[in-house]
Design a protein around this motif. Structure first.
Motif, short mmCIF file in Angstrom:
data_model
loop_
_atom_site.label_atom_id
_atom_site.label_comp_id
_atom_site.label_asym_id
_atom_site.label_seq_id
_atom_site.Cartn_x
_atom_site.Cartn_y
_atom_site.Cartn_z
N VAL A 131 0.86 -1.18 0.00
CA VAL A 131 0.00 0.00 0.00
C VAL A 131 0.89 1.24 0.00
N GLU A 132 0.55 2.20 -0.85
CA GLU A 132 1.32 3.46 -0.88
C GLU A 132 0.39 4.65 -0.71
N PHE A 133 0.70 5.51 0.26
CA PHE A 133 0.05 6.81 0.42
C PHE A 133 0.98 7.83 -0.24
N PHE A 134 0.45 8.65 -1.14
CA PHE A 134 1.33 9.54 -1.90
C PHE A 134 0.62 10.82 -2.31
N ASP A 135 1.43 11.77 -2.78
CA ASP A 135 0.96 13.07 -3.27
C ASP A 135 1.73 13.35 -4.56
N TYR A 136 1.04 13.77 -5.60
CA TYR A 136 1.69 13.98 -6.90
C TYR A 136 2.72 15.11 -6.89
N ASN A 137 2.67 15.98 -5.91
CA ASN A 137 3.66 17.06 -5.81
C ASN A 137 4.74 16.77 -4.79
N CYS A 138 4.81 15.54 -4.36
CA CYS A 138 5.81 15.11 -3.38
C CYS A 138 7.05 14.61 -4.13
N GLY A 139 8.17 15.29 -3.93
CA GLY A 139 9.40 14.90 -4.61
C GLY A 139 9.87 13.50 -4.25
N TYR A 140 9.69 13.11 -3.01
CA TYR A 140 10.11 11.78 -2.60
C TYR A 140 9.21 10.70 -3.19
N CYS A 141 7.93 11.03 -3.39
CA CYS A 141 7.01 10.09 -4.04
C CYS A 141 7.44 9.87 -5.49
N HIS A 251 4.29 7.01 2.18
CA HIS A 251 4.24 6.09 3.31
C HIS A 251 3.77 4.75 2.76
N PHE A 252 4.55 3.70 3.04
CA PHE A 252 4.27 2.39 2.47
C PHE A 252 3.91 1.37 3.56
N LEU A 253 3.10 0.44 3.17
CA LEU A 253 2.86 -0.76 3.97
C LEU A 253 3.17 -1.95 3.09
N VAL A 254 4.00 -2.86 3.58
CA VAL A 254 4.21 -4.14 2.93
C VAL A 254 3.56 -5.15 3.84
N ARG A 257 3.80 -4.25 7.54
CA ARG A 257 5.10 -3.64 7.87
C ARG A 257 5.20 -2.27 7.22
N ALA A 258 5.53 -1.27 8.02
CA ALA A 258 5.54 0.10 7.54
C ALA A 258 6.92 0.54 7.08
N ILE A 259 6.93 1.34 6.02
CA ILE A 259 8.14 2.02 5.55
C ILE A 259 7.77 3.48 5.35
N ALA A 260 8.31 4.36 6.16
CA ALA A 260 8.01 5.78 6.05
C ALA A 260 9.06 6.44 5.16
N GLY A 261 8.61 7.29 4.23
CA GLY A 261 9.53 7.98 3.37
C GLY A 261 9.99 7.13 2.21
N ALA A 262 11.05 7.60 1.55
CA ALA A 262 11.56 6.90 0.36
C ALA A 262 13.06 6.66 0.52
N PRO A 263 13.45 5.66 1.30
CA PRO A 263 14.88 5.37 1.48
C PRO A 263 15.53 4.99 0.15
N GLN A 264 16.82 5.20 0.06
CA GLN A 264 17.54 4.92 -1.18
C GLN A 264 17.41 3.46 -1.60
N ASN A 265 17.31 2.56 -0.62
CA ASN A 265 17.21 1.13 -0.91
C ASN A 265 15.77 0.64 -0.82
N LEU A 266 14.82 1.47 -1.26
CA LEU A 266 13.40 1.14 -1.11
C LEU A 266 13.05 -0.19 -1.76
N LEU A 267 13.49 -0.41 -3.00
CA LEU A 267 13.15 -1.65 -3.70
C LEU A 267 13.70 -2.86 -2.94
N GLU A 268 14.93 -2.75 -2.50
CA GLU A 268 15.55 -3.85 -1.74
C GLU A 268 14.79 -4.10 -0.44
N LEU A 269 14.40 -3.02 0.24
CA LEU A 269 13.71 -3.14 1.52
C LEU A 269 12.33 -3.77 1.33
N MET A 270 11.60 -3.33 0.31
CA MET A 270 10.28 -3.90 0.06
C MET A 270 10.39 -5.37 -0.34
#
Length: 286
Positions: A131-141, A251-254, A257-270
């Motif tokens: 699950v991803e909560f996002f905003d189209y004007n969010c640079g991290y998104c 903000h992500f849920l796998v 399990r929560a992942i806040a923000g967009a860490p550099q290793n997001l794909l690996e973490l998910m």
């Protein structure tokens, strides 16, 4: 010059802080049995503004100044205490947020993972839901989208639920309305991709232009943008985010399990979380 050992300064500082705490702890007036100097003085178990106002001062003004000076000197000599306090506070807040999130997941799993109004990408019957909560004007998104797209492409068993959470600007909600309206035409993912990778500000004008390039029926899209279904979906997601304590995007849920923000290793973490969820027998809440 003689210096006090660091441990001694820390103990002195803690003692000073303890004395400072005593300043705000009203002391109960002694009873008839406690008039003797050797009788114990009892701290009030509960106080009210009225009883606090009536409580006698424990220290004289001179003593208070001396205590304040000790505390000040201690904090100046040991500024790392502030970092320790901040670290402890952050840890405590993370624990509170984790408990709040788990409570929300338990009570609102249907709305989080299976809401009929939420757009879905990937495998609709996937064994693990992201699950991803996002905003189209969010640079991290925007930065995170590359990893999200790769995840959906490489793992055919992942279900992606997208939660439009326009919190940054009026243009963010306008863009969200365009994307949700495109869902009614089966074009959500195409429009979503165009908007999340859009350079510059996302608003009604830029979003409509992107939707037109994606080949949607523009007359129907403009009508659906104002529909009750779109309005209710945005309102539901905002309410859901608030109940979960989500204050920013992405903000992500796998699974749970929560992942806040967009860490550099997001794909690996998910990917790691997904593998662990599958190893544990699959998603229990999806």
């Amino acid at each position: 010059m003689t210096t006090t050992p660091r441990g001694g300064r820390r103990l002195a500082g803690l003692a000073a802080l303890a004395l400072a705490a005593a300043l705000i702890l009203p002391i109960a007036a002694p009873s008839a049995e406690q008039t003797d100097r050797s009788a114990p003085i009892r701290l009030a178990q509960a106080t009210t503004p009225e009883t606090a106002a009536k409580a006698p001062d424990v220290f004289s003004p001179e003593q208070k100044k001396a205590i304040e000076a000790i505390i000040k000197d201690y904090l100046i000599a040991n500024p790392e205490v502030f970092l320790e306090v901040q670290s402890a506070l952050e840890t405590r807040m993370e624990e509170i947020q984790a408990k709040r999130l788990q409570a929300a997941i338990s009570s609102q799993a249907e709305e989080i993972y299976r809401s009929p109004g939420a757009p879905i990408a990937g495998n609709p019957t996937g064994d693990v839901t992201v699950v991803e909560f996002f905003d189209y004007n969010c640079g991290y998104c925007k930065r995170a989208f590359g990893d999200i797209a790769k995840l959906v492409e490489k793992d055919s068993k992942v279900k992606l639920v997208l939660k439009e959470l326009p919190i940054l600007s009026k243009g963010s909600e306008e863009a969200a309305r365009v994307a949700l309206a495109a869902k009614a035409q089966g074009k959500y993912w195409e429009v979503h991709r165009a908007l999340i990778t859009l350079r510059g500000q996302a608003n009604e004008a830029t979003s409509l232009a992107a939707a037109e390039k994606a080949g949607v029926d523009m007359a129907k899209l403009k009508a659906d943008m104002k529909s009750e279904a779109v309005t209710q979906e945005i309102a539901r997601v905002r309410e859901l985010a608030q109940s979960m304590g989500i204050q920013g995007t992405p903000h992500f849920l796998v699974a749970d399990r929560a992942i806040a923000g967009a860490p550099q290793n997001l794909l690996e973490l998910m990917s790691q979380h997904i593998a662990e969820v599958r190893k544990d027998g699959g998603c229990k809440v999806c």
